[in-house]
Design a protein around this motif. Structure first.
Motif, PDB file in Angstrom:
ATOM      1  N   ARG A  65      -2.224  -7.241  15.326  1.00  0.00           N
ATOM      2  CA  ARG A  65      -2.613  -5.923  15.833  1.00  0.00           C
ATOM      3  C   ARG A  65      -3.473  -5.135  14.846  1.00  0.00           C
ATOM      4  NH1 ARG A  65       2.919  -6.164  17.417  1.00  0.00           N
ATOM      5  NH2 ARG A  65       3.530  -4.800  15.694  1.00  0.00           N
ATOM      6  N   LEU A  66      -3.722  -5.674  13.661  1.00  0.00           N
ATOM      7  CA  LEU A  66      -4.552  -4.957  12.685  1.00  0.00           C
ATOM      8  C   LEU A  66      -5.966  -4.792  13.236  1.00  0.00           C
ATOM      9  CD1 LEU A  66      -3.616  -6.610   9.258  1.00  0.00           C
ATOM     10  CD2 LEU A  66      -2.983  -4.328  10.071  1.00  0.00           C
ATOM     11  N   PRO A  67      -6.535  -3.605  13.094  1.00  0.00           N
ATOM     12  CA  PRO A  67      -7.908  -3.427  13.577  1.00  0.00           C
ATOM     13  C   PRO A  67      -8.896  -4.210  12.722  1.00  0.00           C
ATOM     14  CG  PRO A  67      -7.171  -1.468  12.400  1.00  0.00           C
ATOM     15  CD  PRO A  67      -5.991  -2.400  12.484  1.00  0.00           C
ATOM     16  N   ASN A  68      -9.915  -4.737  13.356  1.00  0.00           N
ATOM     17  CA  ASN A  68     -10.960  -5.460  12.625  1.00  0.00           C
ATOM     18  C   ASN A  68     -12.067  -4.451  12.319  1.00  0.00           C
ATOM     19  OD1 ASN A  68     -12.608  -7.315  11.481  1.00  0.00           O
ATOM     20  ND2 ASN A  68     -12.918  -8.547  13.317  1.00  0.00           N
ATOM     21  N   ASP A  69     -11.782  -3.565  11.347  1.00  0.00           N
ATOM     22  CA  ASP A  69     -12.665  -2.427  11.076  1.00  0.00           C
ATOM     23  C   ASP A  69     -13.347  -2.486   9.713  1.00  0.00           C
ATOM     24  OD1 ASP A  69     -10.571  -1.952   9.355  1.00  0.00           O
ATOM     25  OD2 ASP A  69     -10.112   0.050  10.124  1.00  0.00           O
ATOM     26  N   SER A  71     -11.757  -3.155   6.867  1.00  0.00           N
ATOM     27  CA  SER A  71     -10.822  -2.838   5.783  1.00  0.00           C
ATOM     28  C   SER A  71     -10.521  -4.088   4.957  1.00  0.00           C
ATOM     29  CB  SER A  71      -9.516  -2.286   6.348  1.00  0.00           C
ATOM     30  OG  SER A  71      -9.732  -1.029   6.933  1.00  0.00           O
ATOM     31  N   ASN A  99     -13.118  -0.101   2.575  1.00  0.00           N
ATOM     32  CA  ASN A  99     -13.720  -0.431   3.861  1.00  0.00           C
ATOM     33  C   ASN A  99     -15.188  -0.718   3.632  1.00  0.00           C
ATOM     34  OD1 ASN A  99     -15.050  -0.116   6.506  1.00  0.00           O
ATOM     35  ND2 ASN A  99     -12.956   0.311   7.171  1.00  0.00           N
TER      36      ASN A  99
END
Length: 137
Positions: A65-69, A71, A99
């Motif tokens: 569920r970690l965002p692929n942003d 980071s 990030n």
């Protein structure tokens, strides 16, 4: 150095190497890949401001569920130690979350990870947690 001391030192060296490889994988392949690669089946992950994640399947679900942003989480060991028995130890250090997609300031913190030698001889973490801190001086 007697046999127990030599075993303890060998374990400390192996734990340091595992922790360093864990951070390198997190940097190069992402947190989800690193955490699921280095976690033991009986893993417990402390979550800042939330209930802990208990068990490998729960950890895998959390990591998916970690965002692929963009980071990137990396860390540096400050201390490592191991039991005389050579099957349990810990690392303590500082982490940094950056990030690569924006100019936000990095977030800093400290962590402690408990490592356990598995039946196959590999080191996997059984407990991991940390918290945010001011930027290190």
């Amino acid at each position: 150095m007697n046999g127990a001391s030599a075993l303890r030192q060998k374990s400390i060296d192996e734990i340091r190497e595992a922790d360093q490889n864990f951070s390198i994988m997190s940097e190069k392949q992402g947190m989800a890949k690193a955490f699921t690669t280095f976690a033991a089946d009986e893993v417990i992950r402390m979550n800042d401001g939330a209930a802990p994640t208990v068990g490998f399947d729960s950890l895998r679900a959390q990591m998916s569920r970690l965002p692929n942003d963009g980071s990137v989480l990396t860390w540096q060991i400050l201390k490592a130690d191991a039991a005389q028995s050579g099957d349990l130890g810990y690392t303590f250090g500082q982490w940094m979350l950056t990030n690569k997609n924006d100019k936000r300031k990095p977030i800093y913190g400290v962590y402690v990870t408990v490592w356990k030698r598995q039946r196959n001889g590999q080191w996997r973490f059984v407990i991991d947690g940390g918290n945010t801190t001011p930027e290190p001086k």
